[in-house]
Every structure is written in C-alpha cells, then in structure tokens.
Design a protein around this motif. Structure first.
Motif, PDB file in Angstrom:
ATOM      1  N   GLU A 192      61.752  95.400 -41.944  1.00 57.79           N
ATOM      2  CA  GLU A 192      62.235  94.065 -41.602  1.00 57.79           C
ATOM      3  C   GLU A 192      61.708  93.041 -42.606  1.00 57.79           C
ATOM      4  O   GLU A 192      60.543  93.092 -43.009  1.00 57.79           O
ATOM      5  CB  GLU A 192      61.774  93.672 -40.192  1.00 57.79           C
ATOM      6  N   PHE A 193      62.585  92.130 -42.995  1.00 58.33           N
ATOM      7  CA  PHE A 193      62.174  90.982 -43.810  1.00 58.33           C
ATOM      8  C   PHE A 193      62.052  89.780 -42.878  1.00 58.33           C
ATOM      9  O   PHE A 193      63.036  89.369 -42.254  1.00 58.33           O
ATOM     10  CB  PHE A 193      63.197  90.710 -44.908  1.00 58.33           C
ATOM     11  N   ILE A 194      60.835  89.265 -42.801  1.00 56.62           N
ATOM     12  CA  ILE A 194      60.543  88.182 -41.860  1.00 56.62           C
ATOM     13  C   ILE A 194      60.410  86.870 -42.635  1.00 56.62           C
ATOM     14  O   ILE A 194      59.632  86.766 -43.584  1.00 56.62           O
ATOM     15  CB  ILE A 194      59.258  88.472 -41.072  1.00 56.62           C
ATOM     16  N   ARG A 195      61.163  85.875 -42.221  1.00 56.79           N
ATOM     17  CA  ARG A 195      61.090  84.555 -42.846  1.00 56.79           C
ATOM     18  C   ARG A 195      60.312  83.615 -41.931  1.00 56.79           C
ATOM     19  O   ARG A 195      60.595  83.529 -40.735  1.00 56.79           O
ATOM     20  CB  ARG A 195      62.500  84.013 -43.079  1.00 56.79           C
ATOM     21  N   ARG A 196      59.322  82.913 -42.512  1.00 58.17           N
ATOM     22  CA  ARG A 196      58.473  82.015 -41.731  1.00 58.17           C
ATOM     23  C   ARG A 196      58.564  80.586 -42.272  1.00 58.17           C
ATOM     24  O   ARG A 196      58.864  80.377 -43.453  1.00 58.17           O
ATOM     25  CB  ARG A 196      57.019  82.490 -41.764  1.00 58.17           C
ATOM     26  N   ASP A 197      58.285  79.630 -41.400  1.00 57.14           N
ATOM     27  CA  ASP A 197      58.280  78.235 -41.836  1.00 57.14           C
ATOM     28  C   ASP A 197      56.891  77.852 -42.352  1.00 57.14           C
ATOM     29  O   ASP A 197      55.999  78.699 -42.481  1.00 57.14           O
ATOM     30  CB  ASP A 197      58.723  77.308 -40.693  1.00 57.14           C
ATOM     31  N   GLU A 198      56.707  76.587 -42.645  1.00 61.17           N
ATOM     32  CA  GLU A 198      55.438  76.121 -43.222  1.00 61.17           C
ATOM     33  C   GLU A 198      54.258  76.324 -42.287  1.00 61.17           C
ATOM     34  O   GLU A 198      53.105  76.411 -42.733  1.00 61.17           O
ATOM     35  CB  GLU A 198      55.556  74.641 -43.598  1.00 61.17           C
ATOM     36  N   ASP A 199      54.527  76.403 -40.983  1.00 57.53           N
ATOM     37  CA  ASP A 199      53.455  76.602 -40.006  1.00 57.53           C
ATOM     38  C   ASP A 199      53.277  78.065 -39.636  1.00 57.53           C
ATOM     39  O   ASP A 199      52.597  78.383 -38.652  1.00 57.53           O
ATOM     40  CB  ASP A 199      53.754  75.786 -38.732  1.00 57.53           C
ATOM     41  N   ASP A 200      53.903  78.946 -40.415  1.00 56.86           N
ATOM     42  CA  ASP A 200      53.809  80.395 -40.229  1.00 56.86           C
ATOM     43  C   ASP A 200      54.503  80.873 -38.948  1.00 56.86           C
ATOM     44  O   ASP A 200      54.216  81.952 -38.446  1.00 56.86           O
ATOM     45  CB  ASP A 200      52.337  80.854 -40.214  1.00 56.86           C
ATOM     46  N   ASN A 201      55.429  80.072 -38.443  1.00 58.53           N
ATOM     47  CA  ASN A 201      56.239  80.516 -37.312  1.00 58.53           C
ATOM     48  C   ASN A 201      57.453  81.290 -37.824  1.00 58.53           C
ATOM     49  O   ASN A 201      58.032  80.954 -38.865  1.00 58.53           O
ATOM     50  CB  ASN A 201      56.718  79.309 -36.490  1.00 58.53           C
ATOM     51  N   VAL A 202      57.827  82.313 -37.103  1.00 65.39           N
ATOM     52  CA  VAL A 202      58.951  83.151 -37.511  1.00 65.39           C
ATOM     53  C   VAL A 202      60.261  82.383 -37.353  1.00 65.39           C
ATOM     54  O   VAL A 202      60.590  81.904 -36.267  1.00 65.39           O
ATOM     55  CB  VAL A 202      59.005  84.455 -36.686  1.00 65.39           C
ATOM     56  N   GLU A 203      60.996  82.240 -38.452  1.00 66.01           N
ATOM     57  CA  GLU A 203      62.302  81.584 -38.417  1.00 66.01           C
ATOM     58  C   GLU A 203      63.436  82.584 -38.231  1.00 66.01           C
ATOM     59  O   GLU A 203      64.395  82.319 -37.513  1.00 66.01           O
ATOM     60  CB  GLU A 203      62.535  80.804 -39.719  1.00 66.01           C
ATOM     61  N   SER A 204      63.323  83.722 -38.893  1.00 62.89           N
ATOM     62  CA  SER A 204      64.376  84.732 -38.782  1.00 62.89           C
ATOM     63  C   SER A 204      63.828  86.093 -39.165  1.00 62.89           C
ATOM     64  O   SER A 204      62.836  86.201 -39.889  1.00 62.89           O
ATOM     65  CB  SER A 204      65.567  84.381 -39.690  1.00 62.89           C
ATOM     66  N   ILE A 205      64.474  87.132 -38.649  1.00 61.85           N
ATOM     67  CA  ILE A 205      64.111  88.506 -38.982  1.00 61.85           C
ATOM     68  C   ILE A 205      65.374  89.241 -39.409  1.00 61.85           C
ATOM     69  O   ILE A 205      66.367  89.280 -38.669  1.00 61.85           O
ATOM     70  CB  ILE A 205      63.475  89.239 -37.781  1.00 61.85           C
ATOM     71  N   LEU A 206      65.346  89.803 -40.613  1.00 61.10           N
ATOM     72  CA  LEU A 206      66.463  90.600 -41.112  1.00 61.10           C
ATOM     73  C   LEU A 206      66.038  92.061 -41.137  1.00 61.10           C
ATOM     74  O   LEU A 206      65.089  92.432 -41.827  1.00 61.10           O
ATOM     75  CB  LEU A 206      66.856  90.147 -42.527  1.00 61.10           C
ATOM     76  N   THR A 207      66.728  92.885 -40.362  1.00 58.42           N
ATOM     77  CA  THR A 207      66.425  94.316 -40.338  1.00 58.42           C
ATOM     78  C   THR A 207      67.220  94.997 -41.447  1.00 58.42           C
ATOM     79  O   THR A 207      68.424  95.233 -41.314  1.00 58.42           O
ATOM     80  CB  THR A 207      66.775  94.941 -38.971  1.00 58.42           C
ATOM     81  N   ALA A 208      66.536  95.302 -42.560  1.00 57.46           N
ATOM     82  CA  ALA A 208      67.205  95.878 -43.728  1.00 57.46           C
ATOM     83  C   ALA A 208      67.376  97.387 -43.597  1.00 57.46           C
ATOM     84  O   ALA A 208      68.345  97.953 -44.114  1.00 57.46           O
ATOM     85  CB  ALA A 208      66.422  95.550 -44.992  1.00 57.46           C
ATOM     86  N   LEU A 209      66.427  98.047 -42.936  1.00 61.35           N
ATOM     87  CA  LEU A 209      66.529  99.473 -42.629  1.00 61.35           C
ATOM     88  C   LEU A 209      66.342  99.633 -41.133  1.00 61.35           C
ATOM     89  O   LEU A 209      65.365  99.131 -40.573  1.00 61.35           O
ATOM     90  CB  LEU A 209      65.471 100.287 -43.386  1.00 61.35           C
ATOM     91  N   ASP A 210      67.249 100.353 -40.498  1.00 57.46           N
ATOM     92  CA  ASP A 210      67.265 100.411 -39.041  1.00 57.46           C
ATOM     93  C   ASP A 210      67.363 101.861 -38.573  1.00 57.46           C
ATOM     94  O   ASP A 210      68.439 102.387 -38.306  1.00 57.46           O
ATOM     95  CB  ASP A 210      68.460  99.594 -38.520  1.00 57.46           C
ATOM     96  N   GLY A 211      66.200 102.532 -38.551  1.00 60.99           N
ATOM     97  CA  GLY A 211      66.164 103.905 -38.042  1.00 60.99           C
ATOM     98  C   GLY A 211      66.772 104.926 -38.993  1.00 60.99           C
ATOM     99  O   GLY A 211      67.508 105.818 -38.565  1.00 60.99           O
ATOM    100  N   VAL A 212      66.439 104.835 -40.276  1.00 65.71           N
ATOM    101  CA  VAL A 212      67.039 105.713 -41.294  1.00 65.71           C
ATOM    102  C   VAL A 212      66.362 107.086 -41.296  1.00 65.71           C
ATOM    103  O   VAL A 212      65.139 107.195 -41.328  1.00 65.71           O
ATOM    104  CB  VAL A 212      66.926 105.073 -42.688  1.00 65.71           C
TER     105      VAL A 212
END
Length: 283
Positions: free
Chosen positions: A12-32
């Motif tokens: 998963e690629f996790i994107r965080r804001d300036e306060d280190d809160n999770v903004e979005s999660i992109l699952t690039a590999l999903d049970g391969v």
C-alpha cells in the motif's frame, strides 16, 4: 522451492498530510501469488496502474511487502538482512537506460556493478568482456554511451547487470522508450540470455508482441493477478484481455476476427507464420 514465490503479497502507498494524518491509501498490490522457476522466462502484463512495476520493485527489494510473503532465491524479502543477497541474485533493468548508465566509457559503466560488490579487478574485466559479447556490444566497449542509440544503451544497461552474474534479471518496461528496431535488439539479447545462459527473466511490459517469447504470462489488473498461463492460453482469450484494457498481437487479433467470420482457424495464433499455415490448411 521456486526461485520466486509470492503468497498474498500486499503493498500500500499511504499519503499523509502535514500533521501525519492519513489522507489516502492506494493498494498497489492486492494479494498477489507468483511462482517462477529457475531458468523460466515470465512476462507480466497490465495497463498503467495495474501494479506490475510495483511488483517488479519488490523482486529487487526496492520495495518490501506490506503483508504476505515473498521469497527470492530461497530468501525472505521481508527480512532486511537478506537485502544485499537478493540484489546480487536478482538484477534490475529500468525503463530509461540513462537512469542506469553513469560512466563516460561503455566498458567502465559495465564494470561499475561488479566493482561495487567486491569482485577482484582481473575477474571484473573478464566479466565485462563476456557480458558485452553476450549482448552484441563488444565493439563499442571504448565508446561513449552518449553516442549510442536507445536500443544500444539499453543493451549496455543489461550488460551491466549481467556482469554482476545474477541468477535472475528483472526488466521493468525496458523497451517503452525505444523504436521497433531498438525493441527487437533488446528482446533478442534478453531471449539469448534466457535460452543459452539459463538466466531467469521477468519481463514487465505492455507490448503484446514481446510476450509471445515468454514461457508463462501473468496478467495484472487493479493490483491483482487476474490471468495466468502460456502465451497461447492467454491470447486465446481476446475478449477477456480487452476487458482488462489490453490488446493482443495484431496477427492474433486478425486470426480472432477470421474465426468470428466463420473460418476454422485455431485459437491463440501467435505469429504470422502460424496464421499462414492455418490458412493454407483450409485451402
């Protein structure tokens, strides 16, 4: 154990804001799940964003599993202690050869990798000559890489990986920036390594014609493996491939359309010669 074994691999690629809160999660590999035997030529297909390049980076431990397991050459890729051992057994060639070529002379660039892993000087130059001969570039050993074509540069990048003598070479869309002649040069060199040297090859690509050379094919979509089989088995399913936004080789598509029009042509035609032979048998 296979040379490469992945089980329920997730990244998963996790994107965080300036306060280190999770903004979005992109699952690039999903049970391969992935199985590659030593000496196999395996192609991985998928449209942009399907997860195939993320998978490639795991095989060289440029990325590590978020969950699930990945074993490369009998070593757990999730264990940081195995990082350098895996990178020595699995070499990586990227899309743009200019990102890998660093020296001003071809033979010095090819020597850079083995020098970094502590190969003795005399052995390095033996490997440089052997690798350049294997990719058909020995006559350019004293040239500047800047004077070479895109296909020639990519072959130099492959030679640089070969000089480290890995058991496996992972090519992440190595022909994406090349013209048809350059693509053929690179694929011929890769196929020779596989067929004559027994090197395991993982080819990440979206060019259907390149897949015909492989022993097996994995098709990825939305981070998952959605199809797997031989090239003939995969390309026999034209409509299913199209549902994953993928094309098929032009000759395969032509044969498919001829079948739909009523001609008794076998499924999974891969080459022009096969199509010619099939048509000649009809008449």
């Amino acid at each position: 154990m296979n040379f490469i074994e992945a089980r329920k691999l997730v990244h998963e690629f996790i994107r965080r804001d300036e306060d280190d809160n999770v903004e979005s999660i992109l699952t690039a590999l999903d049970g391969v799940d992935l199985d590659v035997k030593q000496g196999e030529f395996v192609a991985v297909l998928g449209h942009n964003g399907s997860g195939k390049s993320t998978l490639a980076k795991h095989l060289n431990v440029l990325l590590t599993p978020g969950s699930g397991t990945l074993w490369v050459d009998g070593k757990d890729a999730g264990d940081a202690d195995n990082l350098w051992d895996i990178r020595q057994s699995t070499g990586m060639v990227f899309q743009n050869p200019d990102n890998q070529i660093i020296a001003s002379v071809v033979e010095e660039d090819v020597a850079f990798g083995p020098e970094n892993i502590g190969v003795p000087t005399q052995e390095i130059w033996k490997r440089v000559e052997k690798s350049l001969r294997s990719v058909g570039m020995i006559q350019y050993r004293e040239h500047s890489p800047n004077k070479l074509s895109g296909g020639q540069k990519q072959r130099i990048a492959i030679a640089g990986v070969m000089a480290m003598e890995p058991k496996c070479i992972v090519l992440d869309e190595p022909t994406a920036m090349l013209d048809p002649n350059g693509r053929k040069e690179v694929l011929d060199a890769v196929e020779q390594l596989n067929r004559e040297k027994g090197m395991t090859v993982i080819l990440i690509t979206h060019y259907m014609e390149e897949v015909v050379r492989a022993d097996r094919v994995y098709v990825m979509d939305d981070g998952k493996v959605v199809m797997q089989g031989t090239p003939r088995e995969i390309f026999s399913q034209v409509d299913k491939l199209k549902s994953y936004r993928l094309d098929v080789p032009q000759v395969t598509l032509l044969a498919h359309e001829l079948r739909k029009s009523g001609l008794q042509i076998p499924q999974g035609i891969l080459t022009r010669q096969e199509l010619v032979e099939a048509l000649c048998q009809l008449y």
